[in-house]
Design an enzyme around this catalytic site. Structure first.
Site, mmCIF file in Angstrom:
data_model
loop_
_atom_site.group_PDB
_atom_site.id
_atom_site.type_symbol
_atom_site.label_atom_id
_atom_site.label_comp_id
_atom_site.label_asym_id
_atom_site.label_seq_id
_atom_site.Cartn_x
_atom_site.Cartn_y
_atom_site.Cartn_z
ATOM 1 N N ARG A 87 -20.737 50.598 -7.516
ATOM 2 C CA ARG A 87 -20.664 50.798 -5.934
ATOM 3 C C ARG A 87 -20.066 49.511 -5.338
ATOM 4 O O ARG A 87 -19.236 49.699 -4.322
ATOM 5 C CB ARG A 87 -22.109 50.886 -5.520
ATOM 6 C CG ARG A 87 -22.484 51.137 -4.059
ATOM 7 C CD ARG A 87 -23.305 51.383 -3.740
ATOM 8 N NE ARG A 87 -24.468 49.958 -3.920
ATOM 9 C CZ ARG A 87 -25.886 50.291 -3.734
ATOM 10 N NH1 ARG A 87 -26.488 51.376 -3.521
ATOM 11 N NH2 ARG A 87 -26.686 49.125 -3.999
ATOM 12 N N ARG A 125 -31.373 39.939 -5.506
ATOM 13 C CA ARG A 125 -32.234 41.016 -5.237
ATOM 14 C C ARG A 125 -33.192 41.604 -6.303
ATOM 15 O O ARG A 125 -34.328 42.038 -6.062
ATOM 16 C CB ARG A 125 -31.389 42.176 -4.987
ATOM 17 C CG ARG A 125 -30.903 41.869 -3.366
ATOM 18 C CD ARG A 125 -29.508 42.854 -3.156
ATOM 19 N NE ARG A 125 -29.870 44.350 -3.144
ATOM 20 C CZ ARG A 125 -29.030 45.104 -3.315
ATOM 21 N NH1 ARG A 125 -27.610 44.650 -3.718
ATOM 22 N NH2 ARG A 125 -29.076 46.509 -3.564
ATOM 23 N N LYS A 144 -32.927 55.375 -5.593
ATOM 24 C CA LYS A 144 -33.965 55.758 -4.516
ATOM 25 C C LYS A 144 -33.380 56.639 -3.479
ATOM 26 O O LYS A 144 -33.812 57.788 -3.216
ATOM 27 C CB LYS A 144 -34.663 54.506 -4.183
ATOM 28 C CG LYS A 144 -35.604 53.612 -4.797
ATOM 29 C CD LYS A 144 -36.151 52.706 -4.329
ATOM 30 C CE LYS A 144 -35.210 51.640 -3.580
ATOM 31 N NZ LYS A 144 -34.352 50.760 -4.556
ATOM 32 N N ARG A 164 -42.211 47.046 0.431
ATOM 33 C CA ARG A 164 -41.581 46.199 -0.720
ATOM 34 C C ARG A 164 -42.446 45.209 -0.995
ATOM 35 O O ARG A 164 -41.899 44.325 -1.756
ATOM 36 C CB ARG A 164 -40.519 45.785 0.077
ATOM 37 C CG ARG A 164 -39.057 46.208 -0.471
ATOM 38 C CD ARG A 164 -37.952 45.669 0.158
ATOM 39 N NE ARG A 164 -36.625 46.010 -0.634
ATOM 40 C CZ ARG A 164 -35.955 46.910 -0.645
ATOM 41 N NH1 ARG A 164 -36.209 48.030 0.160
ATOM 42 N NH2 ARG A 164 -34.683 46.919 -1.436
ATOM 43 N N ARG A 220 -20.403 46.868 -0.606
ATOM 44 C CA ARG A 220 -21.511 46.470 0.131
ATOM 45 C C ARG A 220 -21.862 45.146 0.416
ATOM 46 O O ARG A 220 -21.528 44.686 -0.779
ATOM 47 C CB ARG A 220 -22.715 47.698 -0.360
ATOM 48 C CG ARG A 220 -24.166 47.643 0.740
ATOM 49 C CD ARG A 220 -24.971 48.673 0.263
ATOM 50 N NE ARG A 220 -26.382 47.911 -0.074
ATOM 51 C CZ ARG A 220 -27.316 48.703 -0.502
ATOM 52 N NH1 ARG A 220 -27.318 49.848 -0.630
ATOM 53 N NH2 ARG A 220 -28.336 47.924 -0.634
HETATM 54 P P1 AP5 Z 1 -28.930 54.246 -4.980
HETATM 55 O O1 AP5 Z 1 -29.507 55.670 -4.830
HETATM 56 O O2 AP5 Z 1 -28.334 53.638 -3.668
HETATM 57 O O3 AP5 Z 1 -30.230 53.330 -5.283
HETATM 58 P P2 AP5 Z 1 -31.290 52.577 -4.724
HETATM 59 O O4 AP5 Z 1 -32.422 52.505 -5.481
HETATM 60 O O5 AP5 Z 1 -31.501 53.308 -3.350
HETATM 61 O O6 AP5 Z 1 -30.489 51.210 -4.576
HETATM 62 P P3 AP5 Z 1 -30.072 50.298 -3.399
HETATM 63 O O7 AP5 Z 1 -29.367 49.169 -3.896
HETATM 64 O O8 AP5 Z 1 -29.657 50.727 -2.226
HETATM 65 O O9 AP5 Z 1 -31.421 49.708 -3.043
HETATM 66 P P4 AP5 Z 1 -32.175 48.531 -2.532
HETATM 67 O O10 AP5 Z 1 -33.613 48.802 -2.607
HETATM 68 O O11 AP5 Z 1 -31.631 47.182 -3.186
HETATM 69 O O12 AP5 Z 1 -31.720 48.375 -1.086
HETATM 70 P P5 AP5 Z 1 -31.923 48.781 0.218
HETATM 71 O O13 AP5 Z 1 -31.027 49.721 0.758
HETATM 72 O O14 AP5 Z 1 -33.433 49.471 0.239
HETATM 73 O O15 AP5 Z 1 -28.049 53.907 -6.119
HETATM 74 C C1 AP5 Z 1 -27.251 53.138 -6.552
HETATM 75 C C2 AP5 Z 1 -25.856 53.326 -7.078
HETATM 76 O O16 AP5 Z 1 -25.962 54.228 -8.248
HETATM 77 C C3 AP5 Z 1 -25.055 54.406 -6.082
HETATM 78 O O17 AP5 Z 1 -23.835 54.123 -6.147
HETATM 79 C C4 AP5 Z 1 -25.450 55.975 -6.830
HETATM 80 O O18 AP5 Z 1 -24.191 56.815 -6.393
HETATM 81 C C5 AP5 Z 1 -25.446 55.501 -8.391
HETATM 82 N N1 AP5 Z 1 -26.440 56.419 -8.635
HETATM 83 C C6 AP5 Z 1 -27.549 56.775 -8.521
HETATM 84 N N2 AP5 Z 1 -28.241 57.537 -9.438
HETATM 85 C C7 AP5 Z 1 -27.267 57.560 -10.599
HETATM 86 C C8 AP5 Z 1 -27.345 58.151 -11.729
HETATM 87 N N3 AP5 Z 1 -28.158 59.176 -12.107
HETATM 88 N N4 AP5 Z 1 -26.463 58.257 -12.527
HETATM 89 C C9 AP5 Z 1 -25.180 57.313 -12.193
HETATM 90 N N5 AP5 Z 1 -25.105 56.712 -11.045
HETATM 91 C C10 AP5 Z 1 -25.969 56.983 -10.032
HETATM 92 O O19 AP5 Z 1 -32.303 47.502 1.128
HETATM 93 C C11 AP5 Z 1 -31.277 46.385 1.245
HETATM 94 C C12 AP5 Z 1 -31.758 45.171 1.849
HETATM 95 O O20 AP5 Z 1 -32.156 45.528 2.928
HETATM 96 C C13 AP5 Z 1 -32.931 44.441 1.173
HETATM 97 O O21 AP5 Z 1 -32.212 43.710 0.101
HETATM 98 C C14 AP5 Z 1 -33.523 43.816 1.987
HETATM 99 O O22 AP5 Z 1 -33.016 42.643 2.403
HETATM 100 C C15 AP5 Z 1 -33.711 44.757 3.380
HETATM 101 N N6 AP5 Z 1 -34.688 45.557 3.359
HETATM 102 C C16 AP5 Z 1 -34.913 47.161 3.055
HETATM 103 N N7 AP5 Z 1 -35.891 47.489 3.116
HETATM 104 C C17 AP5 Z 1 -36.894 46.373 3.568
HETATM 105 C C18 AP5 Z 1 -38.058 46.123 3.729
HETATM 106 N N8 AP5 Z 1 -39.093 47.286 3.515
HETATM 107 N N9 AP5 Z 1 -38.794 45.024 3.761
HETATM 108 C C19 AP5 Z 1 -37.801 43.834 4.021
HETATM 109 N N10 AP5 Z 1 -36.481 43.983 3.897
HETATM 110 C C20 AP5 Z 1 -35.901 45.017 3.488
#
Ligand code: AP5
Length: 190
Positions: A127, A144, A13, A88, A133
């Site tokens: 990652r 998660r 994402k 979410r 992280r």
């Molecule tokens: P990346 O692009 O970072 O993927 P992502 O889907 O954004 O994954 P995240 O792990 O960041 O998402 P998340 O939803 O768990 O975390 P968030 O920060 O929202 O890609 C992942 C990796 O793969 C990277 O290293 C990238 O380079 C690599 N990659 C990408 N595409 C690729 C490809 N095609 N091929 C190879 N490699 C690739 O949330 C974190 C925490 O914050 C949550 O757990 C929660 O505690 C809190 N939080 C955030 N939002 C909310 C909310 N709305 N409500 C409540 N709590 C929240």
């Protein structure tokens, strides 16, 4: 253009949102990034959020709504945004609809990025090794994923029922996924 990107942790994402904003010149709103910035800045919100994030759970809907409301009040979102990490759960999806209606920017297009579990784990493990992280440890990632299945996956259905959902396969290279996303967005805009 008001787009929310949906998908499991590690589905790409954040990566795809960054490419999209460069293409369409709209702000990227990432709740994960907003929270990590608050943690880094050591604000009260950041301190509260860190404990929850490091457990792999969701920060409360109330805190998240406040954060999103504040972000959407800024002038740079007047032409739209690319959002990732919000909504979410169903309560957040309904709250976002209400908020957008209130500020006269209704209708969001939702784009789900589908990636299988094995690949998600592989990406997050990579990652973890490269960036360290704090919520990328094996145990927290498992949590998660569970939270995603139980609380976030139903959001897809929410947008599907409204006829606003598109899905793309998130395997392959970053650019391959981006081309698919652009294809879907062009098709829907036509
Ligand atoms: P990346 O692009 O970072 O993927 P992502 O889907 O954004 O994954 P995240 O792990 O960041 O998402 P998340 O939803 O768990 O975390 P968030 O920060 O929202 O890609 C992942 C990796 O793969 C990277 O290293 C990238 O380079 C690599 N990659 C990408 N595409 C690729 C490809 N095609 N091929 C190879 N490699 C690739 O949330 C974190 C925490 O914050 C949550 O757990 C929660 O505690 C809190 N939080 C955030 N939002 C909310 C909310 N709305 N409500 C409540 N709590 C929240």
């Amino acid at each position: 253009m008001r787009i929310v990107l949906l998908g499991a942790p590690g589905s790409g994402k954040g990566t795809q949102a960054a490419l999209l904003v460069a293409e369409v010149d709209l702000p990227h709103i990432s709740t994960g990034a907003l929270l990590r910035a608050a943690v880094k800045a050591g604000t009260l919100l950041g301190k509260r959020a860190k404990t929850v994030i490091d457990r792999g759970e969701l920060v409360s809907d109330e805190i998240m709504l406040g954060l999103i409301e504040e972000r959407l009040a800024q002038p740079d979102v007047k032409n739209g945004f690319i959002m990732d990490g919000y909504p979410r759960n169903l309560a957040q999806a309904e709250a976002l609809d209400e908020l957008l209606e209130r500020i006269g920017q209704p209708v969001v297009e939702a784009l789900q990025i589908d990636v299988d579990l094995e690949m998600l784990i592989e990406r997050i493990s990579k990652r973890a090794a490269e960036e360290g992280r704090s919520d990328d440890t094996e145990e927290v990632v498992r949590k998660r994923m569970r939270v995603y299945e139980e609380q976030t996956a139903p959001v897809m259905e929410y947008y599907a029922r409204k006829g606003l959902l598109s899905r793309v396969l998130g395997d392959g290279t970053v650019d391959e996924v981006f081309q698919r996303i652009k294809g879907v967005l062009q098709i829907r805009a036509a």
